[in-house]
Design a protein around this motif. Structure first.
Motif, PDB file in Angstrom:
ATOM      1  N   GLY A   1       0.721  -1.186  -0.067  1.00  0.00           N
ATOM      2  CA  GLY A   1      -0.002  -0.051  -0.107  1.00  0.00           C
ATOM      3  C   GLY A   1       0.933   1.094  -0.086  1.00  0.00           C
ATOM      4  N   ILE A   2       0.330   2.465  -0.390  1.00  0.00           N
ATOM      5  CA  ILE A   2       0.860   3.762  -0.583  1.00  0.00           C
ATOM      6  C   ILE A   2       1.034   4.107   1.121  1.00  0.00           C
ATOM      7  N   ASN A   3       0.420   3.645   1.967  1.00  0.00           N
ATOM      8  CA  ASN A   3       0.735   3.892   3.286  1.00  0.00           C
ATOM      9  C   ASN A   3       1.819   3.052   4.240  1.00  0.00           C
ATOM     10  N   GLY A   4       2.356   2.332   3.145  1.00  0.00           N
ATOM     11  CA  GLY A   4       3.625   1.641   3.558  1.00  0.00           C
ATOM     12  C   GLY A   4       3.543   0.081   3.972  1.00  0.00           C
ATOM     13  N   VAL A   5       2.097  -0.100   4.251  1.00  0.00           N
ATOM     14  CA  VAL A   5       1.759  -1.375   4.599  1.00  0.00           C
ATOM     15  C   VAL A   5       1.936  -2.612   3.711  1.00  0.00           C
ATOM     16  N   ILE A   6       2.517  -3.690   3.717  1.00  0.00           N
ATOM     17  CA  ILE A   6       2.632  -4.778   2.650  1.00  0.00           C
ATOM     18  C   ILE A   6       1.961  -5.945   3.690  1.00  0.00           C
ATOM     19  N   ASN A   7       0.976  -6.506   2.806  1.00  0.00           N
ATOM     20  CA  ASN A   7       0.028  -7.698   3.478  1.00  0.00           C
ATOM     21  C   ASN A   7      -0.488  -8.425   2.337  1.00  0.00           C
ATOM     22  N   ASN A   8      -0.227  -9.660   2.371  1.00  0.00           N
ATOM     23  CA  ASN A   8      -0.848 -10.611   1.462  1.00  0.00           C
ATOM     24  C   ASN A   8      -1.834 -11.581   1.853  1.00  0.00           C
ATOM     25  N   SER A   9      -2.476 -11.164   3.031  1.00  0.00           N
ATOM     26  CA  SER A   9      -3.284 -12.026   3.484  1.00  0.00           C
ATOM     27  C   SER A   9      -4.775 -11.357   3.968  1.00  0.00           C
ATOM     28  N   SER A  10      -5.137 -10.053   3.204  1.00  0.00           N
ATOM     29  CA  SER A  10      -6.384  -9.795   3.382  1.00  0.00           C
ATOM     30  C   SER A  10      -7.008  -9.284   1.908  1.00  0.00           C
TER      31      SER A  10
ATOM     32  N   SER B   1     -17.895 -16.065   4.374  1.00  0.00           N
ATOM     33  CA  SER B   1     -18.269 -17.192   5.197  1.00  0.00           C
ATOM     34  C   SER B   1     -17.498 -18.476   4.316  1.00  0.00           C
ATOM     35  N   LEU B   2     -17.402 -18.358   2.816  1.00  0.00           N
ATOM     36  CA  LEU B   2     -16.845 -19.381   2.327  1.00  0.00           C
ATOM     37  C   LEU B   2     -15.290 -19.184   2.393  1.00  0.00           C
ATOM     38  N   ALA B   3     -14.709 -18.064   2.456  1.00  0.00           N
ATOM     39  CA  ALA B   3     -13.632 -17.890   2.740  1.00  0.00           C
ATOM     40  C   ALA B   3     -12.740 -18.351   4.122  1.00  0.00           C
ATOM     41  N   ASP B   4     -13.878 -18.053   5.112  1.00  0.00           N
ATOM     42  CA  ASP B   4     -13.547 -18.703   6.512  1.00  0.00           C
ATOM     43  C   ASP B   4     -13.373 -20.040   6.449  1.00  0.00           C
ATOM     44  N   GLN B   5     -14.481 -20.724   5.600  1.00  0.00           N
ATOM     45  CA  GLN B   5     -14.343 -22.124   5.735  1.00  0.00           C
ATOM     46  C   GLN B   5     -13.363 -23.051   5.015  1.00  0.00           C
ATOM     47  N   TYR B   6     -13.107 -22.282   3.388  1.00  0.00           N
ATOM     48  CA  TYR B   6     -12.597 -23.311   2.835  1.00  0.00           C
ATOM     49  C   TYR B   6     -11.015 -22.627   2.297  1.00  0.00           C
ATOM     50  N   MET B   7     -10.618 -21.594   2.737  1.00  0.00           N
ATOM     51  CA  MET B   7      -9.474 -21.114   2.497  1.00  0.00           C
ATOM     52  C   MET B   7      -8.510 -20.718   3.874  1.00  0.00           C
TER      53      MET B   7
ATOM     54  N   ASN C   1      -5.289 -18.374   5.659  1.00  0.00           N
ATOM     55  CA  ASN C   1      -4.421 -17.067   5.392  1.00  0.00           C
ATOM     56  C   ASN C   1      -5.077 -16.080   4.480  1.00  0.00           C
ATOM     57  N   LEU C   2      -6.323 -16.012   4.800  1.00  0.00           N
ATOM     58  CA  LEU C   2      -7.050 -14.854   3.959  1.00  0.00           C
ATOM     59  C   LEU C   2      -8.058 -14.387   4.686  1.00  0.00           C
ATOM     60  N   ASP C   3      -8.063 -13.025   5.138  1.00  0.00           N
ATOM     61  CA  ASP C   3      -9.024 -12.293   5.734  1.00  0.00           C
ATOM     62  C   ASP C   3      -9.843 -11.377   4.943  1.00  0.00           C
ATOM     63  N   VAL C   4     -11.219 -11.835   4.857  1.00  0.00           N
ATOM     64  CA  VAL C   4     -11.931 -10.999   4.169  1.00  0.00           C
ATOM     65  C   VAL C   4     -12.497  -9.854   4.780  1.00  0.00           C
ATOM     66  N   MET C   5     -12.126  -8.464   4.512  1.00  0.00           N
ATOM     67  CA  MET C   5     -12.825  -7.308   4.967  1.00  0.00           C
ATOM     68  C   MET C   5     -13.946  -6.802   4.349  1.00  0.00           C
ATOM     69  N   LEU C   6     -15.133  -6.865   4.877  1.00  0.00           N
ATOM     70  CA  LEU C   6     -16.447  -6.646   4.391  1.00  0.00           C
ATOM     71  C   LEU C   6     -16.702  -5.038   4.801  1.00  0.00           C
ATOM     72  N   VAL C   7     -16.641  -4.360   3.452  1.00  0.00           N
ATOM     73  CA  VAL C   7     -16.421  -2.815   3.691  1.00  0.00           C
ATOM     74  C   VAL C   7     -18.107  -2.322   3.249  1.00  0.00           C
ATOM     75  N   TYR C   8     -18.563  -2.031   4.086  1.00  0.00           N
ATOM     76  CA  TYR C   8     -19.995  -1.466   3.981  1.00  0.00           C
ATOM     77  C   TYR C   8     -20.290  -0.468   3.302  1.00  0.00           C
ATOM     78  N   ARG C   9     -19.785  -0.300   1.985  1.00  0.00           N
ATOM     79  CA  ARG C   9     -19.953   0.923   1.094  1.00  0.00           C
ATOM     80  C   ARG C   9     -19.941   0.339  -0.266  1.00  0.00           C
ATOM     81  N   LEU C  10     -20.645   1.143  -1.153  1.00  0.00           N
ATOM     82  CA  LEU C  10     -20.616   0.838  -2.562  1.00  0.00           C
ATOM     83  C   LEU C  10     -19.171   0.450  -3.098  1.00  0.00           C
ATOM     84  N   ASP C  11     -18.566   1.336  -2.827  1.00  0.00           N
ATOM     85  CA  ASP C  11     -17.065   1.235  -3.342  1.00  0.00           C
ATOM     86  C   ASP C  11     -16.001   2.255  -2.454  1.00  0.00           C
ATOM     87  N   ARG C  12     -14.809   2.444  -2.932  1.00  0.00           N
ATOM     88  CA  ARG C  12     -14.020   3.504  -2.214  1.00  0.00           C
ATOM     89  C   ARG C  12     -14.491   4.683  -2.353  1.00  0.00           C
TER      90      ARG C  12
END
Length: 477
Positions: free
Chosen positions: A245-254, A294-300, A302-313
């Protein structure tokens, strides 16, 4: 990782030769005093199917980073894929890119015995970001369902790329992450899922004209309506390859999943009903997003799905919007950490900062991981029955809540599961299998204090997305 745990009530069974009761266990034996007694099986009609489909574990591990890298490199090598770029060259421009995508889909279809129908869907457009009449061409591959072919789930990515000037159709514009990553994901998902057969139809779509005003999505939404498709889900993948990210965060699990809350296509009458009964957080798109998580939580792993309650960025848009505007469930799947220096930029180095959407900014393993998320989401929904229709609820000034729905004639539906959660809970927390009925009462659950929904259940373990009562939560109208 968080996993859904369905809190079922233990079943009480009468034990033979004893006058007491004991809780039924899962191992087939009950301990009553010091004596092990065989558990009495429940009636078959009351037994819930397994909530796991073991095939989905295989699908989650099937996408290959090496193949995705090869596809992204091929797309980048077309120089620019701007919507108004060259369409005649065999090596440069959007015309060459879309012909290569079409040929790749056809090659995949040949390997599965013709299981994909590959078509182009186009229209000529002109607008603020298109200086002259231009043919916008989508390339789609259709994997027809065996028993419910009109019910459609879709994965899309965008072919076109751009630099700083949105009207610049000639400068080198690799578009490696935005959005060769999404197109490569759709192609790889087709490779993986074409090895299976499904009840519903899966569509793999490479859309054009996104940077000029979401034209490709509008064209495909109109095509879906003309074909009479019941679109259950659109998974729009726009940038699924960047981990820094431009904020300096490097993360391959979300990963982020964006979804509309109130339906764009809601009528005034529906809005009034929602105002008094709730549902502003339970559109079909939002419950689709919850299903993906829910599918990611069950079947995958090292992947955290962040639900963003917004149409888009914030203040921005993507190719799922035209489907939302058409009243269809659609979400945006994308990386969590964006790098804005690598989006919509001329390739250059300025003040020591490298700008441009080049291939060095794509993490192919991460791209494969998000492709796997799409693949299991498509497969699970194509194997599941259609969501229940005409879901209604009652229980005003009552200690209990009753849900009702139209019982499906689909033979794959073995029953239904009712869900509930606190009004402030972001995801469904409780559920109960209720069998093949069309109404069920939850005793001592006051309607005022919870939110409720219903999903269809298949014998193979797959469950449809949850449907919130009323038109607010409708998948098909």
């Amino acid at each position: 990782m968080k996993h859904f745990i369905h809190k079922a009530q233990p079943k009480r069974v009468k034990l033979s030769r004893n006058s007491g009761y004991c809780l039924a266990g899962m191992a087939g034996l009950l301990i009553f005093g010091a004596v092990a007694v065989p558990a009495i099986a429940a009636e078959p009609s009351l037994m819930a199917p397994s909530q796991e489909d073991m095939r989905l574990y295989d699908i989650a591990n099937a996408p290959q980073a090496q193949r995705i890298e090869q596809d992204i490199r091929t797309l980048v090598d077309f120089g620019t894929r701007h919507t108004m770029s060259d369409t005649q060259s065999d090596t440069q421009g959007i015309g060459a890119a879309r012909r290569w995508i079409e040929a790749e889909f056809k090659r995949i279809s040949k390997e599965c015995g013709g299981c994909l129908e590959v078509v182009t869907v186009a229209n000529t457009v002109e607008g603020k970001r298109i200086a002259k009449p231009t043919e916008v061409v989508n390339v789609i591959a259709i994997q027809r369902g065996n028993t419910d072919p009109k019910r459609v789930v879709m994965m899309s990515g965008d072919i076109d790329s751009r630099v700083t000037d949105v009207l610049d159709a000639t400068s080198i514009s690799p578009g490696a992450n935005d959005n060769a990553s999404g197109v490569a994901g759709a192609i790889e998902a087709a490779r993986v899922l074409s090895k299976y057969q499904f009840n519903g139809t899966i569509v793999y779509a490479a859309l054009s004209g996104e940077e000029q005003g979401l034209y490709g999505g509008n064209i495909l939404a109109d095509y879906a309506k003309a074909q009479g498709w019941q679109v259950q889900a659109v998974l729009n993948n726009d940038m699924i390859g960047n981990i820094a990210g431009i904020n300096g965060v490097i993360n391959n699990s979300s990963v982020r999943v964006f979804s509309e809350g109130v339906r764009f296509a809601e009528t005034a009458e529906e809005a009034k009903a929602r105002y008094f009964s709730g549902g502003e957080n339970d559109s079909a798109s939002r419950n689709l997003a919850r299903k993906i998580k829910s599918l990611a939580d069950q079947y995958m792993t090292n992947l955290d799905v962040m639900l963003v309650y917004r149409l888009d960025r914030f203040g921005r848009g993507g190719h799922h919007l035209p489907f939302n505007q058409a009243g269809l469930p659609a979400v945006r799947i994308m990386e969590t950490n964006e790098h804005y220096d690598r989006q919509h930029q001329d390739i250059r180095v300025e003040n020591g900062i490298a700008y441009g959407d080049v291939i060095e900014g794509v993490d192919f393993e991460f791209n494969a991981k998000l492709t796997a998320l799409n693949a299991i989401s498509l497969a699970a929904q194509a194997w599941a029955p259609a969501p229940p229709s005409k879901v209604s609820i009652e229980g005003q000034v009552s200690p209990s809540t009753t849900l009702s729905w139209q019982k499906s004639g689909d033979e794959t539906v073995v029953g239904y599961r009712v869900y509930w959660r606190s009004t402030t809970a972001p995801e469904w927390t409780h559920s109960r299998y209720v069998g093949k009925v069309n109404t069920f009462t939850l005793d001592n659950l006051v309607i005022d204090n919870y939110l409720f929904g219903v999903a269809s259940v298949a014998a193979n373990g797959n469950v449809s997305p949850v449907v919130f009562p009323g038109a607010t939560g409708a998948f098909f109208k």
